[in-house]
Design a protein around this motif. Structure first.
Motif, PDB file in Angstrom:
ATOM      1  N   ASN A  97      -6.971  -4.312  -1.512  1.00 35.46           N
ATOM      2  CA  ASN A  97      -7.990  -5.360  -1.434  1.00 35.46           C
ATOM      3  C   ASN A  97      -7.315  -6.679  -1.821  1.00 35.46           C
ATOM      4  O   ASN A  97      -7.339  -7.099  -2.969  1.00 35.46           O
ATOM      5  N   GLY A 129      -6.067   2.936  -5.648  1.00 35.44           N
ATOM      6  CA  GLY A 129      -6.590   1.581  -5.609  1.00 35.44           C
ATOM      7  C   GLY A 129      -7.661   1.283  -6.637  1.00 35.44           C
ATOM      8  O   GLY A 129      -8.022   0.125  -6.837  1.00 35.44           O
ATOM      9  N   ALA A 176       0.831  -1.207   0.000  1.00 33.87           N
ATOM     10  CA  ALA A 176       0.000   0.000   0.000  1.00 33.87           C
ATOM     11  C   ALA A 176       0.864   1.254   0.000  1.00 33.87           C
ATOM     12  O   ALA A 176       0.573   2.231  -0.697  1.00 33.87           O
ATOM     13  N   ARG A 207      -3.112   7.904  -0.525  1.00 33.84           N
ATOM     14  CA  ARG A 207      -3.326   6.763   0.347  1.00 33.84           C
ATOM     15  C   ARG A 207      -3.982   5.669  -0.471  1.00 33.84           C
ATOM     16  O   ARG A 207      -5.085   5.837  -0.988  1.00 33.84           O
ATOM     17  N   CYS A 208      -3.295   4.533  -0.592  1.00 30.01           N
ATOM     18  CA  CYS A 208      -3.780   3.448  -1.436  1.00 30.01           C
ATOM     19  C   CYS A 208      -4.531   2.420  -0.585  1.00 30.01           C
ATOM     20  O   CYS A 208      -4.032   1.965   0.454  1.00 30.01           O
ATOM     21  N   THR A 209      -5.715   2.061  -1.039  1.00 31.15           N
ATOM     22  CA  THR A 209      -6.522   1.051  -0.371  1.00 31.15           C
ATOM     23  C   THR A 209      -6.263  -0.308  -1.017  1.00 31.15           C
ATOM     24  O   THR A 209      -6.447  -0.476  -2.224  1.00 31.15           O
TER      25      THR A 209
END
Length: 302
Positions: free
Chosen positions: A161, A97, A87, A157-159
């Motif tokens: 999954n 993301g 992330a 800010r990377c989400t």
């Protein structure tokens, strides 16, 4: 399905970005990039020096060998970063993301194509749904279309999954072998046969009962582009390797493996193809059985 999407778009049921997202191909070329340059993020995974010398306009430098695309874990090299580390890396590249991403590398050799493929796998492990590769690499683009220098990136800010179904570990590989499922070595033949060894790998040879296909067999030798689907299927058949159902790709540290995984999962559309991230470095440390074909002939020749 594509025709239906286009009709819905014309009727106003889908916006242009929805239509684009639904039709992102696995492989793209320069013409496609030119037409869709405003709808995608382009990551260039070559070295910083190569990027500075000439890159696709507005692409972001994401050097595979200079950034933390692979990290050490358990004292062993070559692993995908954990969720937090990945992330942080993707966020530093300005990714949140949900973007559609095109990965650009070099096609001067299979190893460079494998590195770009590994970044595709890493993005998909992070949950990115729309990821493609520039077929033929930067060399397929006209030098007139490239620009020099470095581009600035606004960190986000990377989400993440996480997608564990794309990943194999040692237990998974052993289970595949026990059930006579393909565990495929995508290194060059001299490594598979045991005549050469990556210094990071403690033993020569390959996983016992593993099968191998050289990466050069999957690429056009003149352009570095992937072979058409029919030719790819013929090559796997030539090596008596099944391409459907559950299987795992491996190599030394999971880079060569990514090229094979890309072919199996993305081009040949096998959703059950996984990449063994730890690959031989982990397999040997784990105590997995190896086979060195040079032992069958009294040692390496020459």
């Amino acid at each position: 399905m594509d025709s239906l999407l286009r009709i819905l778009a014309l009727l106003g049921c889908l916006g242009p970005l929805d239509l684009f997202s639904a039709s992102l191909p696995v492989l793209v070329n320069g013409a496609w990039l030119s037409e869709n340059r405003h709808e995608v993020v382009v990551l260039d995974v070559r070295s910083r020096a190569e990027f500075m010398a000439g890159h696709w306009p507005q692409s972001r430098w994401a050097g595979f060998n200079e950034l933390d695309w692979q990290v050490e874990r358990y004292g062993l090299p070559g692993y995908l970063p954990g969720e937090n580390g990945l992330a942080a890396l993707l966020g530093s590249l300005g990714l949140a993301g949900q973007e559609s991403v095109i990965v650009v590398g070099s096609a001067r050799g299979p190893r460079q194509i494998a590195e770009a493929s590994r970044v595709v796998w890493s993005l998909m492990m992070a949950g990115f749904q729309q990821v493609a590769l520039l077929d033929g690499g930067i060399e397929s683009l006209s030098s007139d279309d490239l620009q020099q220098g470095i581009s600035s990136i606004e960190a986000k800010r990377c989400t993440i999954n996480w997608q564990p179904d794309l990943l194999a570990d040692s237990n998974r590989v052993e289970d595949l072998l026990d059930n006579n499922r393909p565990v495929i070595d995508f290194r060059p033949s001299l490594y598979f046969d045991g005549y050469k060894r990556n210094p990071q790998v403690a033993e020569g040879g390959t996983i016992y009962d593993g099968v191998g296909i050289p990466p050069v067999r999957l690429l056009d030798k003149n352009t570095g582009r992937f072979l058409p689907v029919e030719r790819l299927q013929q090559e796997f058949q030539r090596y008596d390797i099944q391409t459907t159902g559950s299987l795992a790709a491996f190599s030394d540290t999971g880079v060569w493996a990514a090229l094979g995984w890309f072919v199996l999962h993305q081009i040949l559309q096998n959703p059950n193809a996984r990449l063994y991230d730890g690959s031989l470095v982990e397999w040997i440390d784990w105590g997995g059985e190896m086979h060195d074909s040079t032992d069958d002939m009294g040692g390496p020749i020459g």
